[in-house]
Design a protein around this motif. Structure first.
Motif, PDB file in Angstrom:
ATOM      1  N   ILE A 105     -17.607  -4.288  -1.910  1.00  0.00           N
ATOM      2  CA  ILE A 105     -16.543  -3.622  -1.151  1.00  0.00           C
ATOM      3  C   ILE A 105     -16.975  -2.209  -0.788  1.00  0.00           C
ATOM      4  O   ILE A 105     -16.828  -1.767   0.343  1.00  0.00           O
ATOM      5  CB  ILE A 105     -15.226  -3.565  -1.968  1.00  0.00           C
ATOM      6  CG1 ILE A 105     -14.727  -4.980  -2.246  1.00  0.00           C
ATOM      7  CG2 ILE A 105     -14.159  -2.776  -1.216  1.00  0.00           C
ATOM      8  CD1 ILE A 105     -13.613  -5.046  -3.252  1.00  0.00           C
ATOM      9  N   PHE A 106     -17.510  -1.510  -1.763  1.00  0.00           N
ATOM     10  CA  PHE A 106     -17.840  -0.108  -1.507  1.00  0.00           C
ATOM     11  C   PHE A 106     -19.296   0.098  -1.125  1.00  0.00           C
ATOM     12  O   PHE A 106     -19.666   1.152  -0.637  1.00  0.00           O
ATOM     13  CB  PHE A 106     -17.488   0.740  -2.738  1.00  0.00           C
ATOM     14  CG  PHE A 106     -16.013   0.781  -2.980  1.00  0.00           C
ATOM     15  CD1 PHE A 106     -15.212   1.664  -2.287  1.00  0.00           C
ATOM     16  CD2 PHE A 106     -15.414  -0.098  -3.859  1.00  0.00           C
ATOM     17  CE1 PHE A 106     -13.839   1.687  -2.479  1.00  0.00           C
ATOM     18  CE2 PHE A 106     -14.045  -0.087  -4.061  1.00  0.00           C
ATOM     19  CZ  PHE A 106     -13.262   0.803  -3.367  1.00  0.00           C
ATOM     20  N   TRP A 253      -8.484  -9.002  14.242  1.00  0.00           N
ATOM     21  CA  TRP A 253      -8.622  -7.704  14.916  1.00  0.00           C
ATOM     22  C   TRP A 253      -9.935  -7.034  14.568  1.00  0.00           C
ATOM     23  O   TRP A 253     -10.500  -6.301  15.371  1.00  0.00           O
ATOM     24  CB  TRP A 253      -7.441  -6.799  14.554  1.00  0.00           C
ATOM     25  CG  TRP A 253      -6.303  -7.046  15.470  1.00  0.00           C
ATOM     26  CD1 TRP A 253      -5.172  -7.735  15.199  1.00  0.00           C
ATOM     27  CD2 TRP A 253      -6.227  -6.654  16.839  1.00  0.00           C
ATOM     28  NE1 TRP A 253      -4.382  -7.808  16.301  1.00  0.00           N
ATOM     29  CE2 TRP A 253      -5.000  -7.145  17.330  1.00  0.00           C
ATOM     30  CE3 TRP A 253      -7.054  -5.955  17.699  1.00  0.00           C
ATOM     31  CZ2 TRP A 253      -4.590  -6.949  18.645  1.00  0.00           C
ATOM     32  CZ3 TRP A 253      -6.642  -5.752  19.001  1.00  0.00           C
ATOM     33  CH2 TRP A 253      -5.425  -6.248  19.464  1.00  0.00           C
ATOM     34  N   ASP A 254     -10.386  -7.293  13.368  1.00  0.00           N
ATOM     35  CA  ASP A 254     -11.655  -6.706  12.950  1.00  0.00           C
ATOM     36  C   ASP A 254     -12.802  -7.215  13.822  1.00  0.00           C
ATOM     37  O   ASP A 254     -13.794  -6.524  14.024  1.00  0.00           O
ATOM     38  CB  ASP A 254     -11.896  -7.048  11.480  1.00  0.00           C
ATOM     39  CG  ASP A 254     -13.130  -6.375  10.938  1.00  0.00           C
ATOM     40  OD1 ASP A 254     -13.282  -5.159  11.184  1.00  0.00           O
ATOM     41  OD2 ASP A 254     -13.948  -7.050  10.289  1.00  0.00           O
ATOM     42  N   PRO A 259     -17.247  -5.888  13.128  1.00  0.00           N
ATOM     43  CA  PRO A 259     -16.553  -6.608  12.050  1.00  0.00           C
ATOM     44  C   PRO A 259     -17.250  -6.531  10.699  1.00  0.00           C
ATOM     45  O   PRO A 259     -18.483  -6.524  10.626  1.00  0.00           O
ATOM     46  CB  PRO A 259     -16.523  -8.056  12.553  1.00  0.00           C
ATOM     47  CG  PRO A 259     -17.580  -8.149  13.587  1.00  0.00           C
ATOM     48  CD  PRO A 259     -17.744  -6.792  14.178  1.00  0.00           C
ATOM     49  N   ILE A 260     -16.443  -6.456   9.652  1.00  0.00           N
ATOM     50  CA  ILE A 260     -17.018  -6.499   8.295  1.00  0.00           C
ATOM     51  C   ILE A 260     -16.909  -7.917   7.720  1.00  0.00           C
ATOM     52  O   ILE A 260     -17.353  -8.177   6.610  1.00  0.00           O
ATOM     53  CB  ILE A 260     -16.342  -5.491   7.341  1.00  0.00           C
ATOM     54  CG1 ILE A 260     -14.841  -5.732   7.253  1.00  0.00           C
ATOM     55  CG2 ILE A 260     -16.632  -4.074   7.744  1.00  0.00           C
ATOM     56  CD1 ILE A 260     -14.147  -4.929   6.158  1.00  0.00           C
ATOM     57  N   GLU A 261     -16.284  -8.797   8.483  1.00  0.00           N
ATOM     58  CA  GLU A 261     -16.192 -10.223   8.159  1.00  0.00           C
ATOM     59  C   GLU A 261     -15.719 -10.502   6.731  1.00  0.00           C
ATOM     60  O   GLU A 261     -14.663 -10.056   6.354  1.00  0.00           O
ATOM     61  CB  GLU A 261     -17.532 -10.909   8.479  1.00  0.00           C
ATOM     62  CG  GLU A 261     -17.833 -10.789   9.970  1.00  0.00           C
ATOM     63  CD  GLU A 261     -19.043 -11.547  10.421  1.00  0.00           C
ATOM     64  OE1 GLU A 261     -19.897 -11.862   9.585  1.00  0.00           O
ATOM     65  OE2 GLU A 261     -19.123 -11.822  11.626  1.00  0.00           O
ATOM     66  N   PHE A 262     -16.541 -11.225   5.928  1.00  0.00           N
ATOM     67  CA  PHE A 262     -16.030 -11.716   4.645  1.00  0.00           C
ATOM     68  C   PHE A 262     -15.721 -10.592   3.638  1.00  0.00           C
ATOM     69  O   PHE A 262     -15.081 -10.822   2.620  1.00  0.00           O
ATOM     70  CB  PHE A 262     -16.997 -12.721   4.014  1.00  0.00           C
ATOM     71  CG  PHE A 262     -18.334 -12.150   3.680  1.00  0.00           C
ATOM     72  CD1 PHE A 262     -18.546 -11.541   2.465  1.00  0.00           C
ATOM     73  CD2 PHE A 262     -19.386 -12.225   4.592  1.00  0.00           C
ATOM     74  CE1 PHE A 262     -19.777 -10.999   2.149  1.00  0.00           C
ATOM     75  CE2 PHE A 262     -20.617 -11.690   4.283  1.00  0.00           C
ATOM     76  CZ  PHE A 262     -20.813 -11.072   3.069  1.00  0.00           C
ATOM     77  N   LEU A 263     -16.171  -9.371   3.954  1.00  0.00           N
ATOM     78  CA  LEU A 263     -15.858  -8.267   3.031  1.00  0.00           C
ATOM     79  C   LEU A 263     -14.345  -8.030   2.939  1.00  0.00           C
ATOM     80  O   LEU A 263     -13.857  -7.462   1.973  1.00  0.00           O
ATOM     81  CB  LEU A 263     -16.553  -6.979   3.469  1.00  0.00           C
ATOM     82  CG  LEU A 263     -18.069  -6.959   3.283  1.00  0.00           C
ATOM     83  CD1 LEU A 263     -18.637  -5.628   3.711  1.00  0.00           C
ATOM     84  CD2 LEU A 263     -18.440  -7.220   1.824  1.00  0.00           C
ATOM     85  N   TRP A 264     -13.617  -8.502   3.970  1.00  0.00           N
ATOM     86  CA  TRP A 264     -12.158  -8.399   3.921  1.00  0.00           C
ATOM     87  C   TRP A 264     -11.590  -9.110   2.700  1.00  0.00           C
ATOM     88  O   TRP A 264     -10.520  -8.780   2.219  1.00  0.00           O
ATOM     89  CB  TRP A 264     -11.532  -9.052   5.170  1.00  0.00           C
ATOM     90  CG  TRP A 264     -11.522  -8.162   6.355  1.00  0.00           C
ATOM     91  CD1 TRP A 264     -12.308  -8.261   7.463  1.00  0.00           C
ATOM     92  CD2 TRP A 264     -10.674  -7.030   6.576  1.00  0.00           C
ATOM     93  NE1 TRP A 264     -12.017  -7.261   8.351  1.00  0.00           N
ATOM     94  CE2 TRP A 264     -11.014  -6.500   7.828  1.00  0.00           C
ATOM     95  CE3 TRP A 264      -9.667  -6.419   5.837  1.00  0.00           C
ATOM     96  CZ2 TRP A 264     -10.381  -5.376   8.359  1.00  0.00           C
ATOM     97  CZ3 TRP A 264      -9.038  -5.315   6.361  1.00  0.00           C
ATOM     98  CH2 TRP A 264      -9.395  -4.798   7.603  1.00  0.00           C
TER      99      TRP A 264
END
Lengths: 427, 116
Positions: A105-106, A253-254, A259-264
């Motif tokens: 995540i970070f 929307w990402d 897009p950060i895709e699966f990091l969501w």
């Protein structure tokens, strides 16, 4: 040979394995009761004595471990570090899951040293608060849940990139705060849904006990409790459904910008696991199953929502929305004999709300109309990374010759500031 | 603080806890007395070891379901400590008994439940 003194002596030695406080409180009594029991068993002969000793010995390891676990001194020490009892299990599992989920995540922002320590301390504080929060009164969770549910209806399309040409309606730092709120609300909904389930399961358990004890009188009273239970479970389900809906919206929307895709999924999954563990450890008896289901099904559903959302094509969605809008505009024309001057005139008779294009966060349609013509379009770009914008006309009806190009003003303003002729990629 | 008006929150009891409370229902008893009483009340089905008994007594004392009385001197000059039910312990025992009665009544309404 009289073996009783020998057995008694050995039993006293074994009592020393108990924690000191237990020995001080009960050691002498324990030895006395054992002596009484052995004396009585001795009357039945050696077999009776052997049976008693084996029974006592087989129970002893569990009893000693149990007393060590419940030991006041040990528990007091553990309590100081907030890791007493079941919380040990909780912290170990959440720490392991945090180590798996938090770094992605970070990412590089964590680095090493104090940032990593701050993150772990923050996580420890958060999980401690989450653990304690289950004790809050149900009313607190219920009303907070209602507020959060209302907040979840805030359009996801407002999750916007700062300093973008369409977002001059709200200055920094409010845009950043808005981003965070829109991102965190679904996660808060997840936590509240879990605690509502926790409260509901506890209520069911208490009602079952009351009904068993007080019979029919309690079952009449349970009618009122039944409604409360229905409200709680309904709100919990609504929060979960809206959580998935918003998560899907955020992912879609990402896709419109870097897009950060699966990091969501990482933070919501981590929170779902955390809540599932809290339910699993704290719910009594068979209601633990609710915790297990939460632990397994909530993250699984996230993947089910994620796959279609991440594969969606924003251009296709925009075209479909424009199609629906254009149908509503023509309905309006059929009824009124003229085209609506603004799209808001379609609400609520022709459309309950006006959908937005899905190319750029925060944008709206380019629409202009006269009595016998209208044009519907949107600002477009070929790829989220392109700095060059252009207007796309979705539909043009009537005589529009002599009018400026659709979305002209917005596109010109943006391209003057950001457009790059040397951009390598789609044009 | 335990809520005396809500003994149901502590239910159901384990069999051992129930029989220990039940053995104190008619008055105070010392450890060995409780041990024998549990054995008799359960018709020999439950034989507590001394360690298990005192583990349970300690927990019941901590939860204020029972209390320990002043010691007296038993055979051989050893101190014996007596235990008795507190108000909370008594109401929990009653609540659990009513719960069990309700279960039996429910089973009695279905003749097959007792013969299956």
């Amino acid at each position: 040979m009289n073996v009783l003194p020998w057995i008694s002596r050995w039993y006293r030695r074994l009592i020393r394995l108990y924690p000191p406080s237990f020995q001080a409180d009960f050691g002498d009594e324990l030895a006395w009761v054992f002596d009484q029991a052995t004396e009585e068993a001795a009357h039945q002969g050696n077999s009776g004595l052997l049976r008693l000793c084996l029974h006592e010995l087989s129970d002893l390891p569990w009893n000693i471990l149990n007393q060590l676990w419940r030991n006041r001194e040990v528990n007091a020490m553990l309590e100081k570090f907030l890791i007493g009892g079941k919380r040990i299990v909780f912290y170990i599992v959440t720490l392991i899951t945090a180590l798996i989920f938090l770094p992605p995540i970070f990412g590089a922002r964590i680095g090493r040293g104090w940032r990593l320590i701050a993150l772990l301390v923050g996580w420890f504080v958060f999980t401690t608060l989450a653990w304690q929060a289950r004790k809050l009164p149900i009313k607190v969770w219920f009303y907070t849940g209602l507020v959060v549910l209302a907040g979840l209806f805030w359009p996801t399309s407002f999750l916007i990139e700062s300093n973008f040409v369409f977002q001059d309606w709200l200055p920094q730092p409010y845009l950043g705060i808005l981003d965070v709120v829109i991102f965190l609300l679904p996660i808060l909904a997840l936590i509240i849904a879990a605690y509502l389930i926790y409260a509901a399961m506890k209520m069911i358990r208490e009602q079952q006990n009351k009904q068993a004890v007080q019979g029919e009188v309690a079952s009449t009273r349970a009618g009122r409790g039944g409604w409360t239970l229905t409200y709680i479970l309904t709100l919990s389900i609504l929060l979960l459904v809206k959580f998935y809906h918003n998560l899907s919206g955020l992912i879609m929307w990402d896709n419109t910008y870097d897009p950060i895709e699966f990091l969501w999924l990482f933070l919501p999954i981590l929170i779902a696991i955390l809540c599932g563990i809290i339910l699993l450890l704290n719910l009594p008896g068979k209601s633990k199953l609710a915790g297990l289901l939460f632990l397994l099904l909530v993250p699984a559903m996230m993947f089910i929502v994620y796959v279609p959302a991440v594969n969606i094509d924003p251009h296709q969605v925009t075209t479909e929305r424009a199609e629906r809008l254009s149908y509503a505009i023509e309905n309006y024309y059929q009824r009124e004999g003229k085209y609506p001057q603004t799209l808001s005139q379609l609400v609520p008779r022709d459309r309950l709300f006006i959908p937005v294009p899905m190319i750029i966060n925060g944008q709206s349609w380019c629409y202009d109309a006269g009595l016998d013509y209208y044009r519907l379009g949107y600002v477009d770009r070929c790829h989220w990374s392109s700095p060059n914008f252009f207007g796309t006309v979705f539909k043009s009806v009537g005589d529009v010759s002599g009018l400026p190009a659709v979305c002209d003003a917005v596109v010109t303003a943006h391209n003057q500031q950001f457009s790059r002729d040397d951009f390598i990629g789609c044009k | 603080m335990n809520d005396l008006t809500q003994p149901e929150q502590f239910l159901p009891l384990t069999e051992a806890s129930y029989f220990i409370l039940l053995s104190l229902a008619h008055g105070p008893a010392h450890g060995y007395g409780i041990l024998k009483s549990v054995q008799n009340l359960s018709e020999g089905r439950i034989t507590l070891s001394a360690g298990t008994l005192y583990g349970a007594l300690k927990r019941l004392l901590e939860d204020d379901w029972i209390e320990r009385l002043e010691s007296d001197e038993g055979a051989g000059g050893r101190e014996r400590k007596f235990y008795r039910l507190t108000g909370l312990g008594g109401s929990i025992l009653s609540a659990e008994t009513r719960r069990l009665q309700a279960l039996v009544r429910a089973a009695a309404r279905l003749p097959g439940a007792l013969t299956a």
